[in-house]
Motif scaffolding. Structure first.
Motif: not given
Length: 790
Positions: A694-699, A522-526, A6-14, A723-726
């Motif tokens: 890493e499995p993925l590199y992301y930002t 953005i955080e990765a898990s699993g 899972t890649l989880r993005v906190r869209t309102q936490d600038k 990836a499950a994008m959340v």
């Protein structure tokens, strides 16, 4: 396909602002200006080429005499009645017999003068003659066989210097033409500043830029452009009037006929036709903030140093440049800018002092520049230097200077293997927000393949993720003329009529087009754990001693296994490569332990500037490590790591080897850690890291103008990742639209070329999902940008 994470993005936490993060760096190497971005088609237009530029150069380089029919002439270069004191040489054509015409021809750059059917070309020249004033002078672009591709006529009607202009329209396409200037009559015809430009330049500017190359640069959408270098900033004489002076910006503005020719330290001539005014103007044209870099009165290449008490004019140049860029038309230098055609300020925000500097003399002088600029212009952000390597004594000296002086930014430079970039993707994770910011002013992995671009993309996610500490970054070098290569890799390659962007270019473009304004968490898990690129074994292999172009003697050689105490002793080794300029290597034998130390005494007896080489972990000439003492220009102590012939500098410090002096050298290898000492003083402590992939590199970031959430994901592995994008706290309801920009489907060794300029290029597709949680499969070996909107 691996198990889903899972890649989880906190869209309102600038988070941290991304500011001007991704830009470009222009330096005139690889004929990037003359013969490149600068659209001038004539080479050696002012007859100023000289052996000081290159041993093979002379005043008639790229020129040849033309004698047609029974025509005969003498072609010479004179300086008795120059056009001006800064451009003293000119061609003299002494007509002995007019025949069918005599004159001269210019071969241009690369394969010749390029002509494209239907295109217009603007010819200009300063000329005078002492007879036959009514005799026409025929100007033509011709094929090698004399076929005319386009022509025009001027009449040189004065015995005094006068500028003449005319247009030529090409009737056919040919990339190997010559510019010919032919006349009849008697007496002498004198020519200077012979010029041919395409009428169609970038933004149709006179004295302008080559449209295809400039358009590729504009197509990146860079936030800034650093210029004019690079080593040419500080390599040269301290006298601004010397032919081989340091790059002095005041020599590069105003009438191009008045700009002095300059020795480019990349061993060619620099006309300075593309000067500071044109570079500021280009920055404005493409929406990039200008970042000029100025010398600090110190040439580390040749140890030329301006005394502290004589720094005033050099500091004055920096202050005058700020006034030239930002001052009102009532100021001295603002008025000069306005007279050149730009009454409004350019809006300069940054200025750099020095380029990848090493040594105490620079940092002593930097303080004076910093203080003077901040006192007069506190709004200007000042960039300090940290040398040409990613770690070591000079790197730390630069950072100490930046902290002590409270520099706004520190310019870091490094060129390394793709594996180094993968191993250091988190390099800036521990950097502090309250330190000076990083300006990664030059970086690239060794190569222009897709694999290089992938490794750089993974590293760039770390640059973006650490925007609290990294303010600016630009790949380098930017441009390379394929027939005049000083350095590679390069972002854009060109010849005299075509240009293409590399795979690296398209990675840079993706990051620039989709930078965003503020970070989002953005955080990765699993996902599966990171895996080493290759087996993380200790450094083992052959130990060898060497030299390059010098005569050296090694004695008291012993290899100690630190775990067992076993000691191997070796006889003395003498190597003599004096004057040969080639490596000589003597193999001692294998070191198979996990912790061992090499002790020896080394003495240099003569030869070239380089000192000693100690090789370890040697597998072959393309795969090994080495400790070089008295390296480039006998200045460095460096630990290198080579993989497939490509090197990374793991750490560097200054050290000079003296002839006839014995040095006690100690090299300890423990696992993959390296320690090196000279006469008991620790010179290097580093680690040759094996990349953990890493499995993925992301930002992730948000673009404020559109409200788009932007997610960048790099997959370096051989398998795709699902990836499950959340998207947490997504503000909208209902479907989301995902615009995906993707680089994928290429072998790691593939590359763009003149034959296939867009073999590797992004593709775009648009997807719609029911809501802010959806599955997305990231292909193997891919760079993906997701623009997500409600």
């Amino acid at each position: 396909m691996r198990r889903q994470g899972t890649l989880r993005v906190r869209t309102q936490d600038k988070g941290a602002p991304l500011g001007d993060l991704f830009g470009i760096f222009f330096e005139d190497l690889n004929h990037a200006a003359d013969g490149g971005l600068y659209a001038e088609l004539v080479q050696n237009r002012s007859f100023e080429f000289d052996p000081v530029d290159h041993p093979d150069y002379h005043a008639l380089t790229a020129w040849e005499i033309v004698e047609r029919g029974q025509g005969r002439a003498n072609l010479t270069v004179e300086d008795e009645r120059p056009l001006n004191p800064r451009n003293i040489h000119y061609a003299a054509i002494d007509i002995v017999s007019e025949g069918d015409g005599v004159g001269l021809a210019n071969r241009g750059f690369n394969t010749g003068i390029p002509a494209r059917q239907g295109e217009r070309y603007r010819f200009s020249v300063y000329a005078r003659r002492d007879a036959s004033f009514e005799e026409p002078v025929r100007i033509a672009i011709e094929r090698g066989d004399g076929t005319v591709l386009g022509e025009t006529i001027i009449r040189v009607d004065s015995s005094e210097w006068k500028r003449y202009e005319a247009d030529i329209v090409a009737n056919a396409t040919d990339n190997g033409g010559k510019l010919t200037i032919v006349t009849k009559g008697t007496g002498k015809l004198y020519l200077d500043m012979v010029s041919l430009f395409p009428a169609k330049t970038f933004r149709d500017r006179p004295n302008g830029l080559r449209e295809d190359i400039a358009s590729l640069l504009a197509g990146l959408k860079p936030k800034f452009m650093r210029f004019p270098g690079g080593c040419l900033v500080h390599d040269g004489s301290l006298d601004p009037d010397d032919r081989d002076s340091m790059y002095r910006w005041k020599n590069t503005i105003g009438d191009v006929a008045q700009r002095p020719a300059r020795r480019n330290n990349w061993r060619y001539n620099q006309t300075l036709g593309l000067g500071y005014y044109e570079l500021f103007q280009f920055c404005e044209d493409i929406g990039a903030k200008p970042i000029p870099i100025l010398p600090a009165g110190y040439d580390p290449h040749h140890k030329r140093i301006v005394p502290i008490e004589e720094l005033g004019p050099w500091i004055g140049d920096a202050l005058d440049l700020i006034e030239f860029a930002n001052g009102g038309a009532s100021t001295e230098w603002g008025r000069i800018r306005a007279e050149l055609g730009h009454p409004e300020p350019f809006g300069l925000e940054y200025i750099g002092i020095g380029n990848e500097e090493v040594g105490a003399p620079f940092f002593e002088r930097y303080e004076y520049f910093h203080r003077a600029i901040k006192e007069k212009h506190p709004e200007i952000k000042i960039i300090n230097s940290s040398g040409p390597f990613a770690a070591g004594g000079e790197y730390e000296r630069g950072w100490k200077s930046a902290r002590d002086n409270r520099s706004d930014l520190v310019d870091e430079h490094y060129y390394q293997t793709p594996e180094w970039f993968l191993a250091h993707a988190g390099r800036y994770d521990g950097f502090k927000a309250d330190d000076p910011k990083v300006f990664l002013g030059e970086y690239a992995s060794w190569g222009n393949t897709y694999y290089n671009a992938l490794a750089e993309a993974a590293f760039m996610t770390g640059l973006e993720r650490n925007a609290h500490a990294v303010a600016l970054a630009c790949y380098a070098p930017l441009l390379c003329n394929a027939d005049y290569v000083n350095w590679k890799p390069d972002l854009i390659w060109f010849d005299n009529h075509q240009a293409f962007g590399t795979a690296n270019y398209y990675v840079q473009q993706l990051f620039m087009h989709h930078q965003g304004d503020r970070l989002l968490p953005i955080e990765a898990s699993g996902f599966e754990a990171a895996k080493p690129l290759r087996e993380a074994t200790p450094i083992r292999g052959t130990i060898a001693l060497g030299t390059e172009g010098s005569s050296v003697h090694y004695s008291s050689i012993r290899l100690v296994n630190n775990a067992t105490g076993e000691t191997l002793e070796y006889p003395d080794v003498s190597l003599d490569q004096s004057g040969a300029g080639k490596k000589q290597i003597f193999e001692l034998g294998a070191a198979d332990g996990d912790d061992y130390t090499l002790h020896l005494r080394a003495r240099k007896d003569g030869g070239g500037p380089r000192g000693f080489n100690l090789y370890f972990g040697w597998k072959d000439d393309r795969n090994h490590l080495n400790w070089e003492i008295g390296g480039w220009q006998n200045q460095d102590s460096i630990i290198h790591s080579f993989i497939d012939g490509r090197g990374s500098v793991l750490t560097q410090s200054l050290f000079e080897v003296e002839n006839g002096v014995g040095y006690d050298l100690t090299l300890r290898i423990s696992g993959r850690s390296v320690q090196a000492s000279i006469d008991g003083t620790l010179m290097a402590e580093t680690e040759d890291k094996i990349p953990l992939i890493e499995p993925l590199y992301y930002t992730a970031s948000v673009e404020e103008a559109t409200g788009d959430t932007i997610v960048k994901v790099v997959n370096v592995r051989d398998e795709s990742e699902l990836a499950a994008m959340v998207l947490e706290s997504w503000p909208g309801k209902g479907p989301v639209t995902v615009e995906a920009h993707i680089l994928s489907g290429y072998r790691p060794d593939e590359a763009n070329s003149f034959e296939e300029p867009a073999r590797i290029a992004p593709k775009t597709k648009t997807l719609t999902f029911d809501g802010p949680s959806f599955d997305y499969e990231f292909p193997n070996h891919s760079v993906t940008v997701l623009r997500i909107r409600g």
